[in-house]
Structure formats: structure tokens, C-alpha cells
Write a protein that holds these residues in place. Structure first.
Motif, short mmCIF file in Angstrom:
data_model
loop_
_atom_site.label_atom_id
_atom_site.label_comp_id
_atom_site.label_asym_id
_atom_site.label_seq_id
_atom_site.Cartn_x
_atom_site.Cartn_y
_atom_site.Cartn_z
N TYR A 53 0.73 -1.32 0.08
CA TYR A 53 0.02 0.05 -0.10
C TYR A 53 0.88 1.18 0.00
N VAL A 54 2.05 1.40 0.89
CA VAL A 54 2.92 2.38 0.79
C VAL A 54 3.32 2.59 -0.64
N ALA A 55 3.65 1.35 -1.27
CA ALA A 55 4.40 1.48 -2.74
C ALA A 55 3.10 2.05 -3.67
N ALA A 56 2.03 1.57 -3.50
CA ALA A 56 1.01 2.38 -4.22
C ALA A 56 0.70 3.76 -3.94
N CYS A 57 0.76 4.28 -2.80
CA CYS A 57 0.75 5.69 -2.56
C CYS A 57 2.10 6.52 -3.04
N LEU A 58 3.29 5.93 -3.16
CA LEU A 58 4.39 6.49 -3.60
C LEU A 58 4.30 6.45 -5.29
N VAL A 59 3.71 5.53 -5.73
CA VAL A 59 3.52 5.62 -7.13
C VAL A 59 2.73 6.64 -7.57
N ILE A 60 1.33 6.69 -6.79
CA ILE A 60 0.44 7.77 -7.14
C ILE A 60 1.00 9.03 -7.02
N GLY A 61 1.83 9.43 -5.82
CA GLY A 61 2.38 10.47 -5.59
C GLY A 61 3.33 11.20 -6.35
N PHE A 62 4.07 10.13 -6.81
CA PHE A 62 5.19 10.58 -7.71
C PHE A 62 4.98 10.40 -9.21
N TRP A 63 3.82 10.01 -9.57
CA TRP A 63 3.39 9.83 -11.01
C TRP A 63 3.73 11.47 -11.59
N PRO A 64 4.20 11.36 -12.70
CA PRO A 64 4.63 12.86 -13.31
C PRO A 64 3.63 13.80 -13.48
N SER A 65 2.26 13.28 -13.73
CA SER A 65 1.14 13.94 -14.01
C SER A 65 0.04 13.59 -13.02
N ARG A 66 -0.91 14.62 -13.07
CA ARG A 66 -1.98 14.37 -12.15
C ARG A 66 -2.85 12.99 -12.43
N VAL A 67 -2.85 11.93 -11.45
CA VAL A 67 -3.44 10.54 -11.81
C VAL A 67 -4.88 10.71 -12.11
N ASP A 68 -5.46 11.78 -11.96
CA ASP A 68 -6.91 11.86 -12.27
C ASP A 68 -7.26 12.43 -13.55
N ALA A 69 -6.03 12.89 -14.23
CA ALA A 69 -6.32 13.82 -15.44
C ALA A 69 -7.10 12.95 -16.54
N PRO A 70 -7.03 11.57 -16.62
CA PRO A 70 -7.73 11.14 -17.54
C PRO A 70 -9.24 11.10 -17.48
N ILE A 71 -9.88 11.54 -16.23
CA ILE A 71 -11.12 11.40 -16.00
C ILE A 71 -11.58 12.97 -16.07
N ASP A 72 -10.59 13.86 -16.14
CA ASP A 72 -11.29 15.19 -16.12
C ASP A 72 -12.46 15.68 -16.80
N GLY A 73 -12.61 15.27 -18.19
CA GLY A 73 -13.67 15.33 -18.85
C GLY A 73 -14.82 14.64 -18.12
N SER A 74 -15.12 13.36 -17.97
CA SER A 74 -16.12 12.71 -17.41
C SER A 74 -16.38 13.58 -15.98
N LEU A 75 -15.56 13.47 -15.29
CA LEU A 75 -15.65 14.37 -13.77
C LEU A 75 -16.31 15.45 -13.89
N GLY A 76 -15.84 16.45 -14.61
CA GLY A 76 -16.79 17.75 -15.15
C GLY A 76 -18.05 17.52 -15.78
N ARG A 77 -18.40 16.59 -16.49
CA ARG A 77 -19.88 16.15 -16.74
C ARG A 77 -20.25 15.84 -15.82
N VAL A 78 -20.00 14.95 -14.67
CA VAL A 78 -20.77 14.48 -13.94
C VAL A 78 -21.17 15.36 -12.65
#
Length: 144
Positions: free
Chosen positions: A17-42
Motif C-alpha cells: 500500500y505504501v508502494a502504491a501511494c508512492l507511485v500515485i504521489g510521484f506519478w509525473p502528471s495528475r493521476v486523475d487527468a484521464p477522467i477530467d472530462g467525465s468528472l466535469g460532466r458528472v
């Protein structure tokens, strides 16, 4: 009291779980970027049905930060005795601070913030609190 096998399993899950948090935290771009459009529509739909504008991206992101760190707090507290619960809290806050500092120093595509650290810390505290309540309710928890 947890068996040795259960403690080892929880430790392994905690490390993953710590490893997953580190991957999410150090991902070079926002991890939620792929759902920006969908989230905006919702969100637009929810607002059109009368949900207040306070329910926005910022609120969802803060909630996600809290939820992401709840299991971390619980898993860390499960490894410690009841007297040492605070170490799980400090370790979770330190991990959050480390991630935010790393984003600030190393990742120009990410936005580090104190509010993220606070939200993550609240999640850790909730996880630690849940584990302490579970221990209180179990027979073996009173001795730890």
C-alpha cells in the motif's frame, strides 16, 4: 491479539500500500487527468439537479486524498501496540509530507500543497482511529 501469520500478511499489504501511494504521489502528471472530462460532466449534471456548487473538483480531490490514506493509517496501527498508535500517525503524516515535498522539488507537472498534506493526515488519523476502535471491541485488543 493478531496471530504472527496475520501480522505478517498485514505488514506485506502495508508495504504494498505504501508502494502504491508512492507511485500515485510521484506519478509525473495528475493521476486523475484521464477522467477530467467525465468528472466535469458528472459535476455539471449534479449541479443541474440541485447539488450545491460547493461539491466541486476541489472537494472531490480532498475527499479522495482522505480516503487514500485511511487504509494506510489502519495498516500501520495494526502493526503497533495500543500504546504506540501515535507512531502510525506520525509515520503517515511524514509519508504525506515526503510525497508533497517530492512533488514540489521533482515534479513540475504536479502541484504540491499543504492542504493535500492535511487531507492525507486526516485520512491517516481516521485509519488509526478505526483500528483503535476495532482493538477496543476485540478481546485481545485490550491487552495490546
Amino acid at each position: 491479539m493478531l496471530s504472527g501469520r496475520t501480522r505478517r500478511l498485514l505488514a506485506l499489504v502495508g508495504v504494498a500500500y505504501v508502494a502504491a501511494c508512492l507511485v500515485i504521489g510521484f506519478w509525473p502528471s495528475r493521476v486523475d487527468a484521464p477522467i477530467d472530462g467525465s468528472l466535469g460532466r458528472v459535476l455539471a449534471y449534479l449541479h443541474s439537479t440541485g447539488i450545491p456548487d460547493v461539491v466541486d473538483y476541489r472537494l472531490i480531490e480532498r475527499g479522495a486524498n482522505v480516503l487514500l490514506f485511511v487504509p494506510l493509517g489502519a495498516l500501520a496501527a495494526a502493526q503497533l501496540s495500543r500504546r504506540h498508535w501515535w507512531i502510525a500517525l506520525v509515520a503517515g503524516i511524514a509519508l504525506s509530507g515526503f510525497i508533497e515535498l517530492g512533488q514540489a522539488l521533482l515534479l513540475p507537472g504536479r502541484h504540491a500543497s499543504w492542504s493535500d498534506t492535511l487531507a492525507n493526515s486526516v485520512g491517516v488519523a481516521i485509519g488509526v482511529g478505526i483500528m483503535m476502535l476495532l482493538r477496543r471491541r476485540t478481546r485481545g485488543g485490550a491487552s495490546r
